[in-house]
Design a protein around this motif. Structure first.
Motif, short mmCIF file in Angstrom:
data_model
loop_
_atom_site.label_atom_id
_atom_site.label_comp_id
_atom_site.label_asym_id
_atom_site.label_seq_id
_atom_site.Cartn_x
_atom_site.Cartn_y
_atom_site.Cartn_z
N ASN A 49 142.60 22.10 1.57
CA ASN A 49 143.95 22.52 2.41
C ASN A 49 144.21 21.58 3.59
OD1 ASN A 49 144.81 24.62 0.78
ND2 ASN A 49 143.16 25.80 1.56
N LEU A 50 143.74 20.37 3.57
CA LEU A 50 144.08 19.44 4.70
C LEU A 50 145.38 19.09 4.64
CD1 LEU A 50 140.74 16.97 4.26
CD2 LEU A 50 141.45 18.92 6.17
N PRO A 51 146.29 18.90 5.73
CA PRO A 51 147.46 18.28 6.03
C PRO A 51 147.56 16.88 5.29
CG PRO A 51 146.61 19.25 8.05
CD PRO A 51 145.35 19.11 7.10
N PRO A 52 148.74 16.41 4.92
CA PRO A 52 149.00 15.01 4.27
C PRO A 52 148.59 13.96 5.09
CG PRO A 52 150.66 16.29 4.28
CD PRO A 52 150.22 17.03 5.04
N ALA A 53 148.36 14.17 6.58
CA ALA A 53 147.94 13.04 7.35
C ALA A 53 146.69 12.76 7.32
CB ALA A 53 148.56 13.30 8.93
N PRO A 54 145.74 13.87 7.41
CA PRO A 54 144.27 13.39 7.40
C PRO A 54 143.95 12.90 6.07
CG PRO A 54 144.68 15.50 8.45
CD PRO A 54 146.01 15.19 7.84
N ILE A 55 144.50 13.37 4.83
CA ILE A 55 144.29 12.96 3.40
C ILE A 55 144.61 11.23 3.53
CG2 ILE A 55 144.93 12.88 1.27
CD1 ILE A 55 145.43 15.86 1.48
N ALA A 56 145.70 10.91 4.11
CA ALA A 56 146.01 9.43 4.06
C ALA A 56 145.29 8.76 5.15
CB ALA A 56 147.61 9.48 4.54
N ARG A 57 144.78 9.42 6.03
CA ARG A 57 143.88 8.48 6.99
C ARG A 57 142.45 8.14 6.19
NH1 ARG A 57 145.72 11.57 11.46
NH2 ARG A 57 144.06 12.98 11.07
N ALA A 58 142.11 9.04 5.68
CA ALA A 58 140.83 9.02 5.02
C ALA A 58 140.74 8.05 3.59
CB ALA A 58 140.25 10.17 4.42
N THR A 59 141.57 8.14 3.10
CA THR A 59 141.95 7.29 1.78
C THR A 59 142.37 5.83 2.17
OG1 THR A 59 144.21 7.85 1.37
CG2 THR A 59 142.47 9.14 0.20
N ILE A 60 143.31 5.73 3.17
CA ILE A 60 143.69 4.34 3.80
C ILE A 60 142.37 3.58 4.26
CG2 ILE A 60 145.04 3.20 5.43
CD1 ILE A 60 147.33 5.33 4.57
N LEU B 270 148.37 1.12 -0.03
CA LEU B 270 149.50 1.60 -0.56
C LEU B 270 149.61 2.94 -1.39
CD1 LEU B 270 150.49 -1.93 -1.93
CD2 LEU B 270 151.51 -0.88 0.14
N MET B 271 148.58 3.16 -2.10
CA MET B 271 148.58 4.45 -2.62
C MET B 271 148.52 5.69 -1.58
SD MET B 271 146.57 3.94 -6.17
CE MET B 271 144.99 3.16 -5.28
N GLY B 272 147.50 5.35 -0.42
CA GLY B 272 147.44 6.36 0.41
C GLY B 272 148.58 6.57 1.19
N LEU B 273 149.47 5.64 1.36
CA LEU B 273 150.87 5.61 2.07
C LEU B 273 151.82 6.39 1.14
CD1 LEU B 273 152.77 4.88 4.40
CD2 LEU B 273 153.23 2.75 3.25
N LEU B 274 151.79 6.10 -0.26
CA LEU B 274 152.67 6.74 -1.12
C LEU B 274 152.20 8.52 -0.90
CD1 LEU B 274 154.79 7.13 -3.40
CD2 LEU B 274 152.79 6.83 -5.07
N CYS B 275 150.97 8.98 -1.33
CA CYS B 275 150.59 10.11 -1.19
C CYS B 275 150.92 10.82 0.05
CB CYS B 275 149.23 10.21 -1.48
SG CYS B 275 148.48 9.81 -3.14
N TRP B 276 150.82 10.29 1.23
CA TRP B 276 151.13 10.83 2.31
C TRP B 276 152.77 11.07 2.58
CZ3 TRP B 276 153.96 8.31 6.46
CH2 TRP B 276 154.20 9.05 7.75
N ILE B 277 153.57 10.22 1.93
CA ILE B 277 154.98 10.61 1.92
C ILE B 277 155.16 11.67 1.12
CG2 ILE B 277 157.21 9.45 1.21
CD1 ILE B 277 156.01 6.63 2.24
N ALA C 26 155.53 15.88 -8.17
CA ALA C 26 155.93 14.62 -7.55
C ALA C 26 155.16 13.49 -7.36
CB ALA C 26 156.26 15.18 -6.11
N LEU C 27 153.71 13.79 -7.18
CA LEU C 27 152.79 12.84 -7.19
C LEU C 27 152.69 11.66 -8.26
CD1 LEU C 27 149.85 14.44 -5.18
CD2 LEU C 27 151.16 12.59 -4.37
N VAL C 28 152.77 12.47 -9.52
CA VAL C 28 152.63 11.89 -10.71
C VAL C 28 154.14 11.16 -10.93
CG1 VAL C 28 152.65 12.12 -13.43
CG2 VAL C 28 151.19 13.63 -12.06
N LEU C 29 155.16 11.49 -10.74
CA LEU C 29 156.57 10.91 -10.96
C LEU C 29 156.51 9.88 -9.87
CD1 LEU C 29 158.93 13.96 -11.60
CD2 LEU C 29 157.94 12.08 -13.27
N GLY C 30 156.10 9.98 -8.68
CA GLY C 30 156.15 9.08 -7.68
C GLY C 30 155.15 7.77 -7.99
N SER C 31 153.93 8.16 -8.61
CA SER C 31 152.89 7.00 -8.89
C SER C 31 153.62 6.17 -10.13
CB SER C 31 151.77 7.50 -9.24
OG SER C 31 151.23 8.46 -8.23
N ALA C 32 153.88 7.01 -11.18
CA ALA C 32 154.39 6.16 -12.51
C ALA C 32 155.86 5.42 -11.98
CB ALA C 32 154.73 7.27 -13.42
N GLY C 33 156.57 5.84 -11.19
CA GLY C 33 157.84 5.21 -10.74
C GLY C 33 157.51 3.93 -10.10
#
Length: 362
Positions: free
Chosen positions: A62-73, A118-125, A138-145
């Protein structure tokens, strides 16, 4: 699959580096090269799948998007830095005959690291915009798109849309121009290579979904079927008399070839699953699994023994059988390295203490 990518990597690098020009004309070599075009797509695809698994774990907390993005980026930045360090190592080892521009060559590790960022940025958005129960879709469609968009923009980025206004070290990350004035097919720029990472990201989120976990075998075989559809679609589109782009380069920039390779990767993914669940992967010891668990180390070390000054065979001067023996030797050597790495992982302090201890006999 990482182990399979390592084996294909051995095959490609060894035959390409060691075979004489005459041996390169054989059908055996052509078939070898056909299978050998897949290490880079496999590595990038698996980077995307692994990225989805890590993101899933952080998301489950249940982490917010920003910490997830920071860790992965941050992890992507580390891989990118390792890519730069690898280029520096190769330049130092080849001191005296390697050009200075080799330090800025866009290699596969650089692209994996940049793709992860770039994937970390996409997941954050996506997670910031589409939360709740629709986030996974949305993650699946955004990644495939994104994967599809990268593949379709590649022909333009290599020709009419080339960012010539950028310094070549930066432009090279987009189109692989290096310092040659035109894009080079032997480099790994974002266009098209990052597309394979985003395709893997989409696959990873599908595999981690509740239906994917509940019906694991069906999910994998559905991916294999989708791969066959992509394969057929790519071949059909290539056979059409009219093409979307004025400059059509099937083997390097075509979205049709991108579809074919993604399709083959999905088929390999399904075959790997079957191998691990019902095949020889159940025997207890798997050389492919061992290589996969140490894929970064194996890639790093094997390169010098195939391409560098420490090459175990002379360059471009051996026949197929000699090159095959060399391939077998490098395979066993890297398998032994992977097993040693697994044996001593987490025991670095003990090993250092053993070396630093006084002479035991005296």
């Amino acid at each position: 699959m990482r182990g399979l990518a390592c084996v294909l990597m051995f095959q490609t690098h060894c035959y390409d580096s060691w075979l004489s020009p005459g041996a390169r004309q054989s059908k055996f070599f052509m078939y070898s090269q056909l299978g050998g075009t897949f290490p880079a797509p496999l590595f990038l695809f698996l980077a995307g799948v692994s990225f989805a698994l890590v993101t899933e774990k952080l998301w489950a907390r249940n982490l917010p998007p920003a910490p997830i993005a920071r860790a992965t980026i941050r992890r992507g930045t580390e891989i990118f830095a390792l890519g730069l360090l690898f280029r520096l190592q190769e330049y130092v080892i080849a001191w005296g005959w390697a050009p200075l521009s080799d330090l800025l060559r866009v290699d596969i590790l650089n692209t994996i690291g940049l793709s992860m960022m770039l994937m970390g940025l996409l997941c954050w958005i996506v997670l910031s915009i589409a939360g709740g129960k629709h986030a996974r879709s949305a993650l699946v469609l955004g990644s495939a798109g994104t994967a599809l968009a990268i593949s379709m923009l590649t022909p333009l980025m290599w020709t009419t849309w080339r960012p010539r206004w950028l310094p070549w070290p930066l432009e090279s990350y987009l189109d692989g121009v290096h310092n040659r004035g035109t894009p080079q097919a032997w480099l790994f720029p974002v266009f098209p290579w990052a597309g394979f990472a985003f395709a893997g990201l989409a696959a990873g989120f599908v595999l981690q979904s509740q239906p994917g976990r509940r019906r694991e075998a069906l999910t994998f075989f559905s991916m294999g079927a989708a791969g066959l559809v992509l394969l057929a679609a790519g071949r059909w589109l290539d056979a059409q008399p009219r093409q979307l782009y004025a400059g059509y380069d099937y083997w390097h920039t075509s979205p049709n070839f991108f579809l074919v390779r993604v399709g083959m990767v999905l088929v390999i993914l399904t075959a790997s699953y079957a191998w691990c669940r019902w095949g020889a992967g159940q025997w207890g010891f798997s050389p492919l699994a061992q290589l996969g668990q140490a894929s970064l180390l194996v890639y790093w070390v094997h390169f010098e023994f195939v391409y560098g000054r420490a090459s175990i065979l002379p360059k471009h001067s051996v026949n197929i059988w000699t090159a095959s023996i060399g391939l077998f030797v490098i395979f066993l050597a890297m398998l032994s390295l992977a097993m040693l790495r697994k044996r001593f992982k987490g025991h670095g302090a003990e090993v250092l203490a053993w070396f630093r201890s006084p002479l035991r006999a005296s």
